[in-house]
Write an enzyme that holds these catalytic residues in place. Sequence first.
Site, PDB file in Angstrom:
ATOM      1  N   CYS A   1       0.641  -1.458  -0.232  1.00 26.78           N
ATOM      2  CA  CYS A   1       0.139  -0.037   0.281  1.00 26.78           C
ATOM      3  C   CYS A   1       0.853   1.274  -0.008  1.00 26.78           C
ATOM      4  CB  CYS A   1      -0.884   0.304   1.492  1.00 26.78           C
ATOM      5  SG  CYS A   1      -1.823  -0.922   1.291  1.00 26.78           S
TER       6      CYS A   1
ATOM      7  N   ARG B   1     -12.419   0.621  -6.180  1.00 30.34           N
ATOM      8  CA  ARG B   1     -12.558   0.546  -5.365  1.00 30.34           C
ATOM      9  C   ARG B   1     -11.349   1.900  -4.325  1.00 30.34           C
ATOM     10  NH1 ARG B   1      -9.872  -5.300  -3.085  1.00 30.34           N
ATOM     11  NH2 ARG B   1      -9.391  -4.574  -1.357  1.00 30.34           N
TER      12      ARG B   1
HETATM   13  P1  XMP Z   1      -0.439  -7.015   3.554  1.00 28.59           P
HETATM   14  O1  XMP Z   1      -0.002  -6.654   4.148  1.00 28.59           O
HETATM   15  O2  XMP Z   1      -1.354  -8.776   3.625  1.00 28.59           O
HETATM   16  O3  XMP Z   1      -2.338  -6.310   3.045  1.00 28.59           O
HETATM   17  O4  XMP Z   1      -0.013  -7.261   2.311  1.00 28.59           O
HETATM   18  C1  XMP Z   1      -3.066  -6.527   2.054  1.00 28.59           C
HETATM   19  C2  XMP Z   1      -4.353  -5.471   2.178  1.00 28.59           C
HETATM   20  O5  XMP Z   1      -3.913  -4.208   1.423  1.00 28.59           O
HETATM   21  C3  XMP Z   1      -5.316  -3.981   1.264  1.00 28.59           C
HETATM   22  N1  XMP Z   1      -4.720  -3.349  -0.119  1.00 28.59           N
HETATM   23  C4  XMP Z   1      -4.771  -1.532  -0.807  1.00 28.59           C
HETATM   24  N2  XMP Z   1      -4.549  -0.689   0.470  1.00 28.59           N
HETATM   25  N3  XMP Z   1      -3.186   0.126  -1.598  1.00 28.59           N
HETATM   26  C5  XMP Z   1      -3.691   0.578  -0.108  1.00 28.59           C
HETATM   27  O6  XMP Z   1      -3.515   1.203   0.070  1.00 28.59           O
HETATM   28  C6  XMP Z   1      -3.392  -1.348  -2.794  1.00 28.59           C
HETATM   29  O7  XMP Z   1      -2.970  -0.646  -3.611  1.00 28.59           O
HETATM   30  C7  XMP Z   1      -3.664  -1.835  -1.850  1.00 28.59           C
HETATM   31  N4  XMP Z   1      -4.305  -2.865  -1.800  1.00 28.59           N
HETATM   32  C8  XMP Z   1      -4.335  -4.075  -1.122  1.00 28.59           C
HETATM   33  C9  XMP Z   1      -6.669  -4.444   1.047  1.00 28.59           C
HETATM   34  O8  XMP Z   1      -6.682  -4.098   2.533  1.00 28.59           O
HETATM   35  C10 XMP Z   1      -5.657  -6.466   1.331  1.00 28.59           C
HETATM   36  O9  XMP Z   1      -6.247  -6.778   1.944  1.00 28.59           O
END
Ligand code: XMP
Length: 521
Positions: A345, A440
């Site tokens: 993120c 999203r």
């Molecule tokens: P981890 O830390 O497990 O996080 O890799 C997965 C979660 O991150 C969120 N997610 C995003 N958040 N930009 C964001 O700010 C993104 O592009 C993005 N893609 C996923 C989502 O909640 C996921 O479960």
Amino acid sequence: MAATRQSDTSDSQFYQPAEQFFPANDRLALTFDDITLATLYSEILPRDTQLDTMLAEGLHLNIPVISSDMDTVTESRMAIAMALNGGLGLIHYNMPERQQLSEVSRVKNHVHGLIQEPIKVTPGQSIGDVLALIEQKKFGFSTFPVVDEKGKLVGLLSGHVVKPRYAKKKVSEALTPRSQVHTVKNKELGKDPIARADKFFTEHIGIHKLLVVDDQDHLCGLITMSDVERITQERIAQFKPARDAHFHLLCGAAVSATRNAFGELDRARILNHVGALVERGVDVVAVSTAHGHSKGIGDTVKVLRDAFPKLPIIAGNVTSAAAVEFLAGCGANAIKVGQGPGSICTTRIVAGVGIPQMTALYVCSRAAAKKKVTILADGGITKSGDIVKALTLSQAVICGGIFAGCNEAPGEVVEISGKLYKQYRGMGSFAAMKAGSAARYGHLPNPTQKVAPEGVEALKEACGSVDRVLAQLIGGIQSGMGYLGAANLSQLRDKARYTRVSPAGMREAAPHDVVELKTGN
Ligand code: XMP
């Protein structure tokens, strides 16, 4: 007695329950590594702890772990593996609606141990072609059913002939012919295909594969003896698969707040699609967006709640009490908490918003308790200790990065300088938004360069099967519970006491002053 009171006092001065600890740190938002949990007197052995969790009426998991609705994490293979381990997978929505329906059907129709789409070869291929396929796809097996162009079974190519010395031979010359291949009709598998296959393997010494065909002899599945043996073992395992009332694996699907050409919420399309998901047996839908405290998400949840009064609904993501109350008021049962903690993120950097995860979880958990909804800690988890901390304030965790390198995640394994990796990308990365997830992040479909991505495209080291990764994580969660004397997750939430960790304390927590020969995992 006086000594006990004395130590009680110093414990309570330094190690505080959530209600005291988080308000006392109200000027500083904290995440996993900023805190640690104090141990407590325990009569609980880690192996005796229970990890089941109720996320909503009708949504009960045997372990509190969910795989993320991301296009490099959860499709049917991952969802099947998660449910078989007692958890849940949320199928992402970066694909055509029809395809998401088939992914859900694959999970709901999964017969444990029956490989429904085995890798096949054709009689005209050479053994060299088959060897190249094994190398390219990194298959760990070398026996393949052989089918003709209509999918009819013509034989079995056994692993002992798939050798470089036979590379120039045709599959048709090397196969075991159809008449000698053991098969069972799919309609004869009955209610317990594993028991049926188990009996078959006992009766047929040396045969390790049983092919499943339909009445016209089309190949429709494969059962292997090693799978049957694993499953038979699993039946006595502590954490049972997560199943619905009809014994099908649980499956979730993410949906977005789809808009029409005029920018209005496309209620008809959302209702149609979720109706079709429900027909396929979906157990929960997740209305997923980066900003859950918004009109579009609230309206989507309301529309779904009205149309499907009993369907468990997850909604998010949020990081404030007001947002939890809002989504609960719209009809959500479980709220995803996490804005910007994810490993891929960049929301905090790009948009300057988001809250470190432990503070966000505390704030949201108090509102959730009042509203009688559950919360899911979504993002930022890199180790089992983070999960233990998250579960002191939530009912389950959602993980992306931890599972993205698994065999069951979508995408190919790539080799770079002798190491194996899989692609992992944020749903707000430019590539993922182009593939469909723009809504999203509040952007139009097919965004142009003007859109600011909120996620990166990355690689994760390939890390084997979900079973293996989950076994490590679950072991860690159970250890944490043992240290706190918590027999179940509700006791973990009640007993947790926290303290801050200094940067030096953080360094002390990881291996230090040694030459590490083997990592912990
Ligand atoms: P981890 O830390 O497990 O996080 O890799 C997965 C979660 O991150 C969120 N997610 C995003 N958040 N930009 C964001 O700010 C993104 O592009 C993005 N893609 C996923 C989502 O909640 C996921 O479960």
